[in-house]
Enzyme design. Structure first.
Site, PDB file in Angstrom:
ATOM      1  N   HIS A  76      -1.380  21.612  -1.616  1.00  0.00           N
ATOM      2  CA  HIS A  76      -0.373  21.521  -0.541  1.00  0.00           C
ATOM      3  C   HIS A  76       0.965  22.025  -1.072  1.00  0.00           C
ATOM      4  CE1 HIS A  76      -2.150  18.541   2.583  1.00  0.00           C
ATOM      5  NE2 HIS A  76      -3.009  19.460   2.223  1.00  0.00           N
ATOM      6  N   TYR A 205       5.495  12.558   7.050  1.00  0.00           N
ATOM      7  CA  TYR A 205       6.192  11.291   6.833  1.00  0.00           C
ATOM      8  C   TYR A 205       7.141  11.118   8.018  1.00  0.00           C
ATOM      9  CZ  TYR A 205       4.592  11.194   1.953  1.00  0.00           C
ATOM     10  OH  TYR A 205       3.822  11.151   0.815  1.00  0.00           O
ATOM     11  N   PRO A 297       4.170   2.990  -2.193  1.00  0.00           N
ATOM     12  CA  PRO A 297       3.428   4.259  -2.162  1.00  0.00           C
ATOM     13  C   PRO A 297       4.113   5.412  -1.425  1.00  0.00           C
ATOM     14  CG  PRO A 297       2.362   2.616  -0.758  1.00  0.00           C
ATOM     15  CD  PRO A 297       3.473   1.915  -1.451  1.00  0.00           C
ATOM     16  N   LYS A 301       3.671   8.267  -6.073  1.00  0.00           N
ATOM     17  CA  LYS A 301       3.940   8.386  -7.513  1.00  0.00           C
ATOM     18  C   LYS A 301       3.040   7.551  -8.426  1.00  0.00           C
ATOM     19  CE  LYS A 301       6.955  11.448  -7.768  1.00  0.00           C
ATOM     20  NZ  LYS A 301       5.948  12.422  -7.376  1.00  0.00           N
ATOM     21  N   TYR A 389       9.119  14.862  -5.605  1.00  0.00           N
ATOM     22  CA  TYR A 389       7.782  14.685  -5.021  1.00  0.00           C
ATOM     23  C   TYR A 389       6.741  15.490  -5.797  1.00  0.00           C
ATOM     24  CZ  TYR A 389       4.334  13.724  -1.371  1.00  0.00           C
ATOM     25  OH  TYR A 389       3.221  13.271  -0.684  1.00  0.00           O
TER      26      TYR A 389
END
Ligand code: RFL
Ligand code: PHB
Length: 395
Positions: A76, A205, A297, A301, A389
């Site tokens: 991704h 998100y 979460p 990570k 990220y």
């Protein structure tokens, strides 16, 4: 097979941290033994993480556990943030100089590592509960465990606690030495698996007035979704229809995006917590992964931090074997804690920016929306999210 009575590195726990450490040590020719309280099927089926950073993928490949990951993992190159009925894509390669992440479930990482370990690796014992780790500040700490109803001991050169948040190894560090830093959150996640093709190519998100939602995936035919719910919520109170309706409401954007529905095959409520234990070493006992630190979460990570810890540790044990020097082992805690605190901050930032606190004031909501708008309009702000990220190079 009976467990030996002595080993160089005794590893408590066969989650991703314990299994990857065992593989790295095996490859470096360092003896170890892994003791795991649960059975193999339970460990392989436990639903958890889904996102691997580039560096975690690199380590798995280098360790010999990358074959299926390369076939079935889905790279991704970004995530979508939704807020205020609009959406913004954070483009990882463009903002980080080429980094990306992989969708490959923790269950699959664990299965791959177990298969390798049982084929040619160090001894790995399931159904073996560690009761205590004793003598951390002696030259030969001892693991006391129970197997087939019988209590036995494993004398070690070093012990590594990879036994997760509820493990026993942390207790070997004296109270006067141990420092813990903790934060709990006033909400949990209801996580579901559904037999339906994901409605997106990348993870979404979503910040919404009704609370946070996350759209993730496991494969082309299986979706993984999460909803913010109050602490203590019973998953039984959430019918399939209620879950899909709530997800629909939280992902709503202007435009014609639609969430595909399908049979829900699993539902569970997961608490959110931040926790750090310092130091991560006392004498000859080390902590790695969730045994030392927990992140909520939202930043994806936890598994990546666990992998990063054991890479540092494996390097230190290899250095000891080759040079006789313990300097890297002594530096282990400080080396790892730099990365740990960065990940703690990022996970806290993602969590508090995207969730709605039950007591939240309209002022805080406006701050969250302003921050999300900043990420959507400033490449600098977006790069900060992308770098964290996709994974930072620390330690
Ligand atoms: P684990 O996986 O908890 O493994 C610990 C192992 O130790 C065993 N054990 C014992 N064995 C012997 N004797 C004892 N006394 C023992 N006590 C415990 C346990 O049975 C277990 O097998 O810890 P480890 O290896 O440190 O791995 C950490 C990860 O599992 C965790 O950080 C991640 O799952 C967190 N996480 C995520 N991390 C990511 O990097 N990306 C993600 O996308 C992501 N999503 C998530 C997550 C965690 C979640 N939950 C359930 C908290 C999503 C969720 C919902
Ligand atoms: C998951 O796919 O389980 C997942 C993905 C991203 C997260 C948390 C969980 O931040």
């Amino acid at each position: 097979m009976t467990a030996p009575s002595h080993t160089t590195v005794g590893i408590v726990g066969a989650g991703p941290a314990g299994l990857l450490l065992a593989r790295l040590l095996h490859n470096a020719g360092v003896n170890c033994v892994v003791l795991e309280s649960r059975d193999r099927a339970y460990v392989e089926q436990r639903q958890r993480a889904g996102i691997l950073e580039q560096s975690t993928v690199d380590v798995l490949r280098a360790s010999g556990a990358g074959e299926r990951l390369d076939r079935e993992g889905i790279p991704h190159e970004g995530i979508e943030l939704r807020f205020d009925r609009r959406s913004f894509r954070v483009d990882f390669p463009a903002l980080t100089g080429g980094r990306r992440v992989w969708v490959y479930a923790q269950t699959e990482v664990v299965k791959d590592l177990i298969a390798l370990q049982l084929a040619d690796g160090a001894p790995l014992f399931f159904d073996t509960e560690v009761l205590a780790v004793e003598g951390p500040d002696t030259d030969s700490p001892v693991i006391r465990y129970r197997r087939d109803g019988v209590e036995r001991t494993l004398t070690c050169g070093y012990v590594v606690g990879c036994d997760g948040f509820h493990g026993v190894t942390r207790r070997a560090i004296p109270e006067g030495v141990l420092r813990t830093y903790e934060r709990t959150y006033p909400y949990s996640w209801l996580g579901i698996l559904a037999d339906v093709a994901p409605s997106c190519d990348e993870l979404i998100y979503a910040h919404s007035p009704r609370g946070f939602a996350l759209h993730s995936m496991r494969s082309e035919t299986v979706s993984r979704l999460y909803l913010q719910v109050p602490n203590g919520e019973d998953p039984q109170d959430w019918s399939d229809e209620r879950i899909w309706d709530e997800l629909d409401a939280r992902f709503a954007v202007d435009g014609d995006w639609r969430l595909a529905r399908g049979p829900i095959t699993s539902k569970a409520v997961l608490p959110m917590r931040s926790h750090v234990t310092e130091p991560m070493r006392f004498g000859r006992v080390f902590l790695a992964g969730d045994a030392a630190h927990i992140v909520p979460p939202t930043g994806a990570k936890g598994l990546n931090l666990a992998a990063a810890d054991v890479v540092v540790l494996a390097r230190a044990f290899t250095h000891l074997k080759e040079s006789g020097k313990t300097d890297l082992l002594e530096a282990y805690s400080d080396t790892c804690l730099k990365r740990v605190w960065r990940a703690e901050h990022f996970s806290y930032f993602m969590t508090t920016t995207l969730h709605t606190d039950p007591e939240q004031s309209p002022f805080t909501t406006r701050l969250q929306l302003s921050q999300l708008d900043r990420i959507a309009t400033s490449p600098h702000a977006a790069a900060e999210v992308a770098e964290n990220y996709a994974g930072l190079t620390i330690g």
